[in-house]
Write an enzyme that holds these catalytic residues in place. Structure first.
Site, PDB file in Angstrom:
ATOM      1  N   HIS A 179       0.835  -1.212   0.000  1.00  0.00           N
ATOM      2  CA  HIS A 179       0.000   0.000   0.000  1.00  0.00           C
ATOM      3  C   HIS A 179       0.864   1.254   0.000  1.00  0.00           C
ATOM      4  O   HIS A 179       0.732   2.113  -0.847  1.00  0.00           O
ATOM      5  CB  HIS A 179      -0.964   0.012   1.190  1.00  0.00           C
ATOM      6  CG  HIS A 179      -2.013   1.072   1.037  1.00  0.00           C
ATOM      7  ND1 HIS A 179      -1.772   2.393   1.339  1.00  0.00           N
ATOM      8  CD2 HIS A 179      -3.266   1.004   0.560  1.00  0.00           C
ATOM      9  CE1 HIS A 179      -2.869   3.090   1.055  1.00  0.00           C
ATOM     10  NE2 HIS A 179      -3.786   2.270   0.588  1.00  0.00           N
ATOM     11  N   GLU A 209       1.168   4.160  -2.676  1.00  0.00           N
ATOM     12  CA  GLU A 209       1.136   5.520  -2.128  1.00  0.00           C
ATOM     13  C   GLU A 209       2.413   5.924  -1.402  1.00  0.00           C
ATOM     14  O   GLU A 209       2.416   6.894  -0.648  1.00  0.00           O
ATOM     15  CB  GLU A 209      -0.072   5.642  -1.176  1.00  0.00           C
ATOM     16  CG  GLU A 209      -1.393   5.549  -1.919  1.00  0.00           C
ATOM     17  CD  GLU A 209      -2.614   5.592  -1.008  1.00  0.00           C
ATOM     18  OE1 GLU A 209      -2.490   6.042   0.142  1.00  0.00           O
ATOM     19  OE2 GLU A 209      -3.683   5.169  -1.466  1.00  0.00           O
ATOM     20  N   HIS A 241      -7.268  -1.598  -4.837  1.00  0.00           N
ATOM     21  CA  HIS A 241      -5.908  -1.303  -5.320  1.00  0.00           C
ATOM     22  C   HIS A 241      -5.387  -2.430  -6.222  1.00  0.00           C
ATOM     23  O   HIS A 241      -4.764  -2.161  -7.248  1.00  0.00           O
ATOM     24  CB  HIS A 241      -4.940  -1.126  -4.145  1.00  0.00           C
ATOM     25  CG  HIS A 241      -5.111   0.174  -3.426  1.00  0.00           C
ATOM     26  ND1 HIS A 241      -5.049   1.393  -4.062  1.00  0.00           N
ATOM     27  CD2 HIS A 241      -5.338   0.454  -2.122  1.00  0.00           C
ATOM     28  CE1 HIS A 241      -5.245   2.359  -3.179  1.00  0.00           C
ATOM     29  NE2 HIS A 241      -5.420   1.814  -1.995  1.00  0.00           N
TER      30      HIS A 241
END
Ligand code: CO
Length: 294
Positions: A179, A209, A241
């Site tokens: 992530h 991210e 995602h």
């Protein structure tokens, strides 16, 4: 994506609970009555594909600790709202803990189902801390996420090596999509890639991210003349995602970016929590809080 905890809501709920049930005395000399519970906390997902992961964790936790009631909470307000519209009601950690006070639990192990100790984990730590200081439980302790200690890193590397597709050849790559976060714990992803590459130099870790970004992963693969890679989410669930940012057909998906660079991509839409090798690490982490309840 992240959500804010609201200590104000916690205090309000607890005041209501404590005043209506007279539970303020729960911590005073009532040691004989002990009710232990586990609260599992995930970011949450509204994707049907993600439910496999949550069900797998739920089953494994209940099998490992058969006498302890298990509750769930999702930290994401947006996900909880989406699910509520489908008739599925999930609690925030604050509400779940307040309900457990109301149900007269005395000792609660809150287990983070996060991958790293990032922003969401630390928000959860604040919530647990608020309940600690308000005294609704005799003990409430937070368990570590997937990767916290070096021992966890070693187990995670082994779990990754054990769960990559069997058909993958040595000169083909594995790209894991983490992530990523603005939180200092983001450094775990590059540390994981380093430790993975000591065992298998063609495994790469990128994040959506944070750092490392997909462009860096692409450069590293081109340098090694990689022609084909498997793309796997390094997140507990194969949710939004994984489906879109990793394997989607949009121009800026990892699949599109790497395909354009001449690397054939094979997406594998499975979250880490679908594999026992990873789930066992979270399940074992619950032993940490529970060991303080004896
Ligand atoms: Co996100």
């Amino acid at each position: 994506m992240r959500t804010k905890t609201s200590v104000g809501i916690v205090m309000l709920l607890l005041c209501v609970v404590i005043s209506t049930n007279g539970l303020a005395s729960a911590g005073h000399g009532n040691q004989a009555i002990k009710k232990v519970g586990i609260l599992l906390v995930a970011f949450g997902s509204s994707e049907a594909s993600a439910q496999v992961s949550f069900e797998n964790i739920d089953n494994k936790v209940k099998a490992a600790y058969p006498d302890i009631p298990v509750r769930w909470a999702y930290t994401s307000h947006i996900i909880r709202e989406k699910l509520a519209k489908q008739g599925k009601h999930l609690d925030s950690p604050e509400v779940a803990l307040a309900k457990m006070v109301d149900e007269k639990f005395t000792h609660v192990a809150v287990q983070s189902l996060h991958t790293i100790g990032g922003a969401e984990y630390h928000d959860l730590r604040k919530t647990v801390g608020a309940f600690k200081s308000l005294g609704g439980f005799q003990k409430v302790i937070l368990g570590y996420p997937l990767m916290a200690s070096q021992e966890d890193m070693v187990r995670t590397v082994d779990a990754i090596l054990a769960t990559i597709p069997k058909e993958r050849k040595e000169n083909e790559a594995i790209v894991l999509m983490g992530h990523g976060t603005h939180h200092p714990s983001n450094a775990f992803y590059a540390a994981l890639m380093f430790q993975l590459q000591l065992k298998d130099p063609n495994i790469f870790v990128g994040t959506v991210e944070g750092y490392p970004e997909v462009d860096l992963v692409k450069e590293l693969m081109l340098k090694k003349k990689i022609k084909k890679t498997y793309l796997m989410p390094f997140m507990s669930v194969a949710g939004d995602h994984a489906k879109n940012d990793m394997a989607g057909d949009e121009e800026d998906s990892w699949k599109s970016i790497l395909t354009k660079a001449g690397i054939e991509c094979v997406p594998v839409l499975k979250g880490t929590a679908e594999f026992d090798e990873f789930v066992d690490i979270w399940v074992d982490h619950i032993r940490g809080p529970l060991s303080h309840f004896r």
